[in-house]
Design a protein around this motif. Structure first.
Motif, PDB file in Angstrom:
ATOM      1  N   MET A  11      39.173 -35.921 -14.208  1.00 37.59           N
ATOM      2  CA  MET A  11      39.367 -37.071 -14.641  1.00 37.59           C
ATOM      3  C   MET A  11      38.340 -38.023 -14.100  1.00 37.59           C
ATOM      4  SD  MET A  11      40.910 -38.499 -17.114  1.00 37.59           S
ATOM      5  CE  MET A  11      41.387 -40.101 -17.789  1.00 37.59           C
ATOM      6  N   ASN A  12      38.070 -38.119 -12.709  1.00 39.87           N
ATOM      7  CA  ASN A  12      37.204 -39.192 -12.301  1.00 39.87           C
ATOM      8  C   ASN A  12      35.915 -39.195 -12.662  1.00 39.87           C
ATOM      9  OD1 ASN A  12      39.135 -39.944 -10.500  1.00 39.87           O
ATOM     10  ND2 ASN A  12      38.672 -38.848  -8.751  1.00 39.87           N
ATOM     11  N   ASN A  13      35.427 -37.893 -13.108  1.00 39.55           N
ATOM     12  CA  ASN A  13      34.077 -37.922 -13.795  1.00 39.55           C
ATOM     13  C   ASN A  13      33.827 -38.689 -15.273  1.00 39.55           C
ATOM     14  OD1 ASN A  13      32.976 -36.010 -11.684  1.00 39.55           O
ATOM     15  ND2 ASN A  13      33.733 -34.213 -12.801  1.00 39.55           N
ATOM     16  N   HIS A  14      34.975 -39.139 -15.647  1.00 39.38           N
ATOM     17  CA  HIS A  14      35.127 -40.008 -16.894  1.00 39.38           C
ATOM     18  C   HIS A  14      35.693 -41.164 -16.799  1.00 39.38           C
ATOM     19  CE1 HIS A  14      33.648 -36.269 -18.806  1.00 39.38           C
ATOM     20  NE2 HIS A  14      34.479 -35.664 -18.365  1.00 39.38           N
ATOM     21  N   SER A  15      35.630 -41.679 -15.723  1.00 39.35           N
ATOM     22  CA  SER A  15      36.027 -42.985 -15.213  1.00 39.35           C
ATOM     23  C   SER A  15      35.563 -44.115 -16.029  1.00 39.35           C
ATOM     24  CB  SER A  15      35.956 -43.454 -13.807  1.00 39.35           C
ATOM     25  OG  SER A  15      36.536 -44.735 -13.539  1.00 39.35           O
ATOM     26  N   ILE A  16      36.370 -45.198 -16.689  1.00 39.57           N
ATOM     27  CA  ILE A  16      35.632 -46.082 -17.437  1.00 39.57           C
ATOM     28  C   ILE A  16      35.402 -47.332 -16.623  1.00 39.57           C
ATOM     29  CG2 ILE A  16      36.495 -45.318 -19.676  1.00 39.57           C
ATOM     30  CD1 ILE A  16      38.484 -47.662 -19.136  1.00 39.57           C
ATOM     31  N   ARG A  17      35.626 -47.221 -15.067  1.00 39.29           N
ATOM     32  CA  ARG A  17      35.597 -48.318 -14.336  1.00 39.29           C
ATOM     33  C   ARG A  17      34.319 -47.893 -13.318  1.00 39.29           C
ATOM     34  NH1 ARG A  17      39.714 -51.824 -14.606  1.00 39.29           N
ATOM     35  NH2 ARG A  17      41.882 -50.932 -15.591  1.00 39.29           N
ATOM     36  N   PRO A  18      33.353 -48.822 -13.261  1.00 39.77           N
ATOM     37  CA  PRO A  18      32.321 -48.695 -12.408  1.00 39.77           C
ATOM     38  C   PRO A  18      32.748 -48.657 -10.759  1.00 39.77           C
ATOM     39  CG  PRO A  18      32.265 -50.657 -13.127  1.00 39.77           C
ATOM     40  CD  PRO A  18      33.454 -50.122 -13.921  1.00 39.77           C
ATOM     41  N   LYS A  19      32.045 -48.146 -10.012  1.00 38.51           N
ATOM     42  CA  LYS A  19      32.193 -48.194  -8.559  1.00 38.51           C
ATOM     43  C   LYS A  19      31.989 -49.779  -8.083  1.00 38.51           C
ATOM     44  CE  LYS A  19      32.563 -43.726  -7.918  1.00 38.51           C
ATOM     45  NZ  LYS A  19      34.207 -43.242  -7.572  1.00 38.51           N
ATOM     46  N   SER A  20      31.199 -50.480  -8.768  1.00 37.43           N
ATOM     47  CA  SER A  20      30.762 -51.750  -8.407  1.00 37.43           C
ATOM     48  C   SER A  20      30.328 -52.502  -9.693  1.00 37.43           C
ATOM     49  CB  SER A  20      29.691 -51.993  -7.293  1.00 37.43           C
ATOM     50  OG  SER A  20      29.192 -53.191  -7.457  1.00 37.43           O
ATOM     51  N   ARG A  21      30.747 -53.723 -10.086  1.00 33.95           N
ATOM     52  CA  ARG A  21      30.438 -54.735 -11.003  1.00 33.95           C
ATOM     53  C   ARG A  21      29.305 -55.534 -10.656  1.00 33.95           C
ATOM     54  NH1 ARG A  21      33.091 -53.891 -15.818  1.00 33.95           N
ATOM     55  NH2 ARG A  21      35.085 -53.037 -15.874  1.00 33.95           N
ATOM     56  N   ASN A  22      28.697 -55.224  -9.319  1.00 34.37           N
ATOM     57  CA  ASN A  22      27.784 -56.116  -8.829  1.00 34.37           C
ATOM     58  C   ASN A  22      26.439 -55.438  -8.292  1.00 34.37           C
ATOM     59  OD1 ASN A  22      26.799 -58.782  -7.916  1.00 34.37           O
ATOM     60  ND2 ASN A  22      27.540 -58.278  -5.801  1.00 34.37           N
ATOM     61  N   PHE A  23      26.117 -54.516  -9.304  1.00 33.40           N
ATOM     62  CA  PHE A  23      24.793 -53.658  -9.045  1.00 33.40           C
ATOM     63  C   PHE A  23      24.742 -52.977  -7.850  1.00 33.40           C
ATOM     64  CE2 PHE A  23      23.977 -57.413 -11.463  1.00 33.40           C
ATOM     65  CZ  PHE A  23      23.468 -56.950 -12.763  1.00 33.40           C
ATOM     66  N   GLY A  24      25.919 -53.050  -7.079  1.00 28.77           N
ATOM     67  CA  GLY A  24      25.998 -52.134  -5.861  1.00 28.77           C
ATOM     68  C   GLY A  24      25.618 -52.939  -4.551  1.00 28.77           C
TER      69      GLY A  24
END
Length: 205
Positions: free
Chosen positions: A1-14
Motif C-alpha cells: 500500500m505504501n508504494n501507492h501513497s497519495i501523500r508525499p514524503k515532503s511538500r517542501n521539495f525535500g
C-alpha cells in the motif's frame, strides 16, 4: 500500500529532509560554469551561489521584488522596473522563470541587463511539485524543446548551451520530496530525456 501513497514524503521539495534533489543538478551546472561567474554579477533572492561559485567577482548585486536584507536592487524582471541595462557580466537566474507569468518579457529584460558578451546562467523546472506561495505564483513547466524555442526567439542559436537532467527514478523521488542523501548517488547522473526534471541554459549575449 505504501508504494501507492497519495501523500508525499515532503511538500517542501525535500528541504525539511536535507538537500533537494534538483539542487544537485543546479549546483553541478554552476560548478561547471565557475569561470562565467565573474565581474559584476546579479543573482535573485540572495547571493549564495555568487559567493559559492564566483571567480574574481568585483561586485555582487541581489535582485528582489520587495525590500529584503539581501536585496541591493528592488525591481521586477517582468516589467523591467529598476532593472539596469548592460550592467552585468553574469546573471544567475536559478529556478525563477517558471514563477513569472510573462516569461518572455522577463527574459528580454534579463538579457538587456547583461553587458555585451555577458553570460546568463539559467535553470528551470521540468517536472516538479507546485511552488505557489503567497509571495509568487507558479505558472510554467518547460521541456528542452520549449525552452530552446523561447531562447532562440531572443538570441542566436549558437549562443545557447542547454542541458537536461533527470530520469524516471529521479523524477519519482523528487516528486515525493526525497532529499539527495535518500537516493542512490549512481542514478543522479543517468539521463532520460523523457523525464526532464531540471533544465539548464548558458546564454551568451
Amino acid at each position: 500500500m505504501n508504494n501507492h501513497s497519495i501523500r508525499p514524503k515532503s511538500r517542501n521539495f525535500g528541504f525539511d529532509r536535507g538537500k533537494p534533489i534538483d539542487r544537485y543538478y543546479i549546483e553541478t551546472f554552476l560548478e561547471n560554469n565557475r569561470s562565467e561567474i565573474k565581474g559584476q554579477v546579479l543573482e535573485v533572492g540572495d547571493n549564495y551561489y555568487t559567493r559559492t561559485y564566483g571567480v574574481n567577482v568585483t561586485k555582487s548585486e541581489v535582485l528582489n521584488l520587495i525590500p529584503s536584507p539581501d536585496a541591493t536592487i528592488v525591481g521586477n524582471l517582468e516589467t523591467g522596473e529598476n532593472i539596469p541595462e548592460e550592467a552585468f557580466d553574469c546573471i544567475i537566474l536559478t529556478q525563477v522563470i517558471h514563477v513569472i507569468y510573462d516569461v518572455k518579457t522577463a527574459l528580454i529584460n534579463t538579457l538587456k541587463a547583461l553587458k555585451p558578451g555577458g553570460t546568463l546562467l539559467l535553470t528551470t523546472t521540468g517536472l516538479s511539485q507546485s511552488c505557489r506561495t503567497d509571495f509568487h505564483g507558479d505558472y510554467w513547466r518547460f521541456t528542452d524543446t520549449s525552452l530552446k524555442m523561447l531562447l532562440n526567439e531572443l538570441v542566436d542559436e549558437e549562443k545557447i548551451e542547454m542541458e537536461v537532467f533527470g530520469n524516471v527514478a529521479v523524477a519519482k523521488a523528487f516528486l515525493d520530496g526525497l532529499a539527495i542523501h535518500e537516493i542512490p548517488e549512481a542514478i543522479l547522473g543517468i539521463k532520460d530525456h523523457h523525464y526532464q526534471v531540471l533544465l539548464t541554459a548558458k546564454v551568451r549575449k
